[in-house]
Motif scaffolding. Structure first.
Motif, PDB file in Angstrom:
ATOM      1  N   UNK A  21       0.827  -1.214   0.000  1.00 25.04           N
ATOM      2  CA  UNK A  21       0.000   0.000   0.000  1.00 25.04           C
ATOM      3  C   UNK A  21       0.861   1.264   0.000  1.00 25.04           C
ATOM      4  N   UNK A  22       2.185   1.071  -0.107  1.00 20.76           N
ATOM      5  CA  UNK A  22       3.162   2.172  -0.093  1.00 20.76           C
ATOM      6  C   UNK A  22       3.128   2.953   1.221  1.00 20.76           C
ATOM      7  N   UNK A  23       2.943   2.214   2.314  1.00 19.89           N
ATOM      8  CA  UNK A  23       3.017   2.776   3.658  1.00 19.89           C
ATOM      9  C   UNK A  23       4.393   2.416   4.212  1.00 19.89           C
ATOM     10  N   UNK A  24       5.053   3.374   4.836  1.00 19.55           N
ATOM     11  CA  UNK A  24       6.423   3.206   5.308  1.00 19.55           C
ATOM     12  C   UNK A  24       6.471   2.983   6.806  1.00 19.55           C
ATOM     13  N   UNK A  25       7.550   2.339   7.230  1.00 21.06           N
ATOM     14  CA  UNK A  25       7.791   2.125   8.652  1.00 21.06           C
ATOM     15  C   UNK A  25       9.283   1.873   8.854  1.00 21.06           C
ATOM     16  N   UNK A  26       9.698   1.783  10.099  1.00 21.53           N
ATOM     17  CA  UNK A  26      11.073   1.398  10.427  1.00 21.53           C
ATOM     18  C   UNK A  26      11.038   0.012  11.052  1.00 21.53           C
ATOM     19  N   UNK A  27      12.117  -0.740  10.846  1.00 19.61           N
ATOM     20  CA  UNK A  27      12.219  -2.097  11.361  1.00 19.61           C
ATOM     21  C   UNK A  27      13.659  -2.333  11.777  1.00 19.61           C
ATOM     22  N   UNK A  58       5.323  11.347   0.896  1.00 21.00           N
ATOM     23  CA  UNK A  58       4.654  12.640   0.812  1.00 21.00           C
ATOM     24  C   UNK A  58       3.136  12.525   0.667  1.00 21.00           C
ATOM     25  N   UNK A  59       2.640  11.356   0.253  1.00 24.51           N
ATOM     26  CA  UNK A  59       1.202  11.132   0.126  1.00 24.51           C
ATOM     27  C   UNK A  59       0.831   9.955   1.023  1.00 24.51           C
ATOM     28  N   UNK A  60       0.196  10.242   2.152  1.00 20.19           N
ATOM     29  CA  UNK A  60      -0.123   9.210   3.131  1.00 20.19           C
ATOM     30  C   UNK A  60      -1.320   8.352   2.730  1.00 20.19           C
ATOM     31  N   UNK A  65      -6.335   3.355  -2.426  1.00 20.44           N
ATOM     32  CA  UNK A  65      -7.281   4.457  -2.428  1.00 20.44           C
ATOM     33  C   UNK A  65      -6.948   5.489  -3.504  1.00 20.44           C
ATOM     34  N   UNK A  66      -5.703   5.479  -3.989  1.00 22.22           N
ATOM     35  CA  UNK A  66      -5.286   6.410  -5.038  1.00 22.22           C
ATOM     36  C   UNK A  66      -5.495   5.837  -6.434  1.00 22.22           C
ATOM     37  N   UNK A  67      -5.532   4.530  -6.543  1.00 26.08           N
ATOM     38  CA  UNK A  67      -5.624   3.875  -7.854  1.00 26.08           C
ATOM     39  C   UNK A  67      -6.955   4.160  -8.513  1.00 26.08           C
ATOM     40  N   UNK A  68      -6.932   4.407  -9.824  1.00 23.51           N
ATOM     41  CA  UNK A  68      -8.198   4.613 -10.542  1.00 23.51           C
ATOM     42  C   UNK A  68      -9.024   3.320 -10.528  1.00 23.51           C
ATOM     43  N   UNK A  69     -10.303   3.484 -10.444  1.00 20.11           N
ATOM     44  CA  UNK A  69     -11.189   2.312 -10.369  1.00 20.11           C
ATOM     45  C   UNK A  69     -11.766   1.988 -11.697  1.00 20.11           C
TER      46      UNK A  69
END
Length: 69
Positions: A21-27, A58-60, A65-69
């Motif tokens: 989902x292109x969500x970032x985190x640290x591990x 930059x886009x949370x 949810x951003x993908x065209x349907x």
């Protein structure tokens, strides 16, 4: 006996990870990545990784949810 994870030192090494989902985190760099996450190549202290994430994420909005349907 506490179920809280052991605290980690400020000098511990981390890696920046991202999911589908292109969500970032640290591990923690010395641990196996959890399912569904992949390393981005950025590593450093926790703060360095958080600073990197702030620059690149930059886009949370999740990708689905951003993908065209």
């Amino acid at each position: 006996m506490s179920s809280e994870p052991a605290p980690h030192a400020a000098e511990d090494r981390y890696t920046v990870v991202v999911n589908d989902e292109e969500q970032y985190s640290v591990w923690f760099a010395d641990r196996t990545l959890p399912a569904g996450w992949r390393a981005t190549g950025a590593q450093g202290t926790r703060q360095e990784c958080l600073d990197h994430i702030e620059q690149v994420w930059t886009d949370l909005t999740p990708r689905s949810a951003r993908a065209p349907r």
